[in-house]
Design a protein around this motif. Sequence first.
Motif, PDB file in Angstrom:
ATOM      1  N   LEU A   6     -36.850   9.642  80.650  1.00 17.04           N
ATOM      2  CA  LEU A   6     -37.295   9.370  82.017  1.00 17.04           C
ATOM      3  C   LEU A   6     -37.171   7.889  82.370  1.00 17.04           C
ATOM      4  O   LEU A   6     -36.909   7.543  83.520  1.00 17.04           O
ATOM      5  CB  LEU A   6     -38.731   9.851  82.204  1.00 17.04           C
ATOM      6  CG  LEU A   6     -38.939  11.369  82.131  1.00 17.04           C
ATOM      7  CD1 LEU A   6     -40.413  11.714  82.260  1.00 17.04           C
ATOM      8  CD2 LEU A   6     -38.135  12.072  83.217  1.00 17.04           C
ATOM      9  N   ALA A   7     -37.352   7.019  81.377  1.00 15.83           N
ATOM     10  CA  ALA A   7     -37.184   5.581  81.632  1.00 15.83           C
ATOM     11  C   ALA A   7     -35.735   5.275  82.009  1.00 15.83           C
ATOM     12  O   ALA A   7     -35.472   4.482  82.929  1.00 15.83           O
ATOM     13  CB  ALA A   7     -37.597   4.790  80.394  1.00 15.83           C
ATOM     14  N   VAL A   8     -34.794   5.925  81.313  1.00 13.45           N
ATOM     15  CA  VAL A   8     -33.376   5.709  81.642  1.00 13.45           C
ATOM     16  C   VAL A   8     -33.048   6.347  82.994  1.00 13.45           C
ATOM     17  O   VAL A   8     -32.257   5.803  83.771  1.00 13.45           O
ATOM     18  CB  VAL A   8     -32.461   6.267  80.533  1.00 13.45           C
ATOM     19  CG1 VAL A   8     -30.999   5.944  80.840  1.00 13.45           C
ATOM     20  CG2 VAL A   8     -32.837   5.690  79.184  1.00 13.45           C
ATOM     21  N   VAL A   9     -33.684   7.495  83.297  1.00 11.24           N
ATOM     22  CA  VAL A   9     -33.492   8.127  84.607  1.00 11.24           C
ATOM     23  C   VAL A   9     -33.969   7.183  85.712  1.00 11.24           C
ATOM     24  O   VAL A   9     -33.317   7.052  86.756  1.00 11.24           O
ATOM     25  CB  VAL A   9     -34.242   9.470  84.688  1.00 11.24           C
ATOM     26  CG1 VAL A   9     -34.260   9.988  86.126  1.00 11.24           C
ATOM     27  CG2 VAL A   9     -33.583  10.501  83.779  1.00 11.24           C
ATOM     28  N   ALA A  10     -35.107   6.506  85.479  1.00 11.09           N
ATOM     29  CA  ALA A  10     -35.616   5.549  86.470  1.00 11.09           C
ATOM     30  C   ALA A  10     -34.616   4.416  86.693  1.00 11.09           C
ATOM     31  O   ALA A  10     -34.384   3.980  87.834  1.00 11.09           O
ATOM     32  CB  ALA A  10     -36.965   4.994  86.008  1.00 11.09           C
ATOM     33  N   LEU A  11     -34.004   3.939  85.599  1.00 15.55           N
ATOM     34  CA  LEU A  11     -32.958   2.919  85.719  1.00 15.55           C
ATOM     35  C   LEU A  11     -31.779   3.451  86.522  1.00 15.55           C
ATOM     36  O   LEU A  11     -31.229   2.751  87.392  1.00 15.55           O
ATOM     37  CB  LEU A  11     -32.505   2.488  84.324  1.00 15.55           C
ATOM     38  CG  LEU A  11     -31.278   1.561  84.265  1.00 15.55           C
ATOM     39  CD1 LEU A  11     -31.587   0.232  84.944  1.00 15.55           C
ATOM     40  CD2 LEU A  11     -30.857   1.329  82.802  1.00 15.55           C
ATOM     41  N   LEU A  12     -31.403   4.682  86.260  1.00 15.19           N
ATOM     42  CA  LEU A  12     -30.284   5.301  86.968  1.00 15.19           C
ATOM     43  C   LEU A  12     -30.583   5.420  88.458  1.00 15.19           C
ATOM     44  O   LEU A  12     -29.724   5.138  89.309  1.00 15.19           O
ATOM     45  CB  LEU A  12     -30.013   6.674  86.360  1.00 15.19           C
ATOM     46  CG  LEU A  12     -28.748   7.418  86.792  1.00 15.19           C
ATOM     47  CD1 LEU A  12     -27.508   6.613  86.471  1.00 15.19           C
ATOM     48  CD2 LEU A  12     -28.677   8.775  86.109  1.00 15.19           C
TER      49      LEU A  12
END
Length: 292
Positions: free
Chosen positions: A231-237
């Motif tokens: 989810l942290a990488v999704v937020a970055l995306l």
Amino acid sequence: MGGVLVALELVQIASILVKAGMYISVLLAAGSVINIWLLTELDAAASRRLRRLAVWSALLGVVFSALTIPLRAAFFYGGIGGALDPMMLQIALSSPLGLSAATHILGLLAIATVAFNRSGARIFAMLGVALVAISFTLRGHATNDPRLALSTLFVIHILAASFWIGGFFPLYDMVGRGNAAAVRTVERFGQAALVMVGLLVGAGSVILVILAGNPIAVLTQPWGQFLALKLAVVALLLGLAGLNKLRLTPALAKTGEGAPLRTSIQWEAAAFILILLVTATFTSTVAPEHAG
């Protein structure tokens, strides 16, 4: 989470890599077909390259999907030698994974017909996209109760993810031209992304609640910790997507300079691949325990 990674065995590592390759190739093949249909502003050269990407991704997806069977046989056997054991292979083929892999392969072969660039082939390829999405509902968490709700949510999640990853190459390709068609392509993708990203996040959130219950309590589990990383990488995306829409696309329309947007698209693609690698890791090693 760290303990899970340290304790990985050879079969698990191989499973993670094959599953990640399967995710990337299958979603890219399906997403390429979706974007061929959606991005009508693509010029002939960009459309031809996107069809070629769809075909090669589909064929690569067939290979990775087929490899999941011997790897599951090795898992049943308790060692890599099980990958060639006839009895273990038969068990793997008879499992939900076997049905899912067969549906994957059938859908991917249908997608590969987009190479013919005919209206009938495009329709057949879109049916292949539907089969690919359905194949993900035939195994794993999608088979839990309530099955119909989870299957529907997984189909939405897969189609939205396919759309997004399938858009990177044609956007990167067109943005390099810096012309009006490039601007229209990016704007059309951005309009569709508002809906698709909402469906992606919404379906994923409901799946999480159904499978794990209390999202806070889930963080105490290795599965939840992997999910938090995802989810942290999704937020970055999502942040990169917002930057593209609010700043870099208007700049492209104003100046015709596409280099900053192309760089951002590259970072988006890298983030998406990382998300799929993390997903392959936690779905191959840990399962959620329902909390609450």
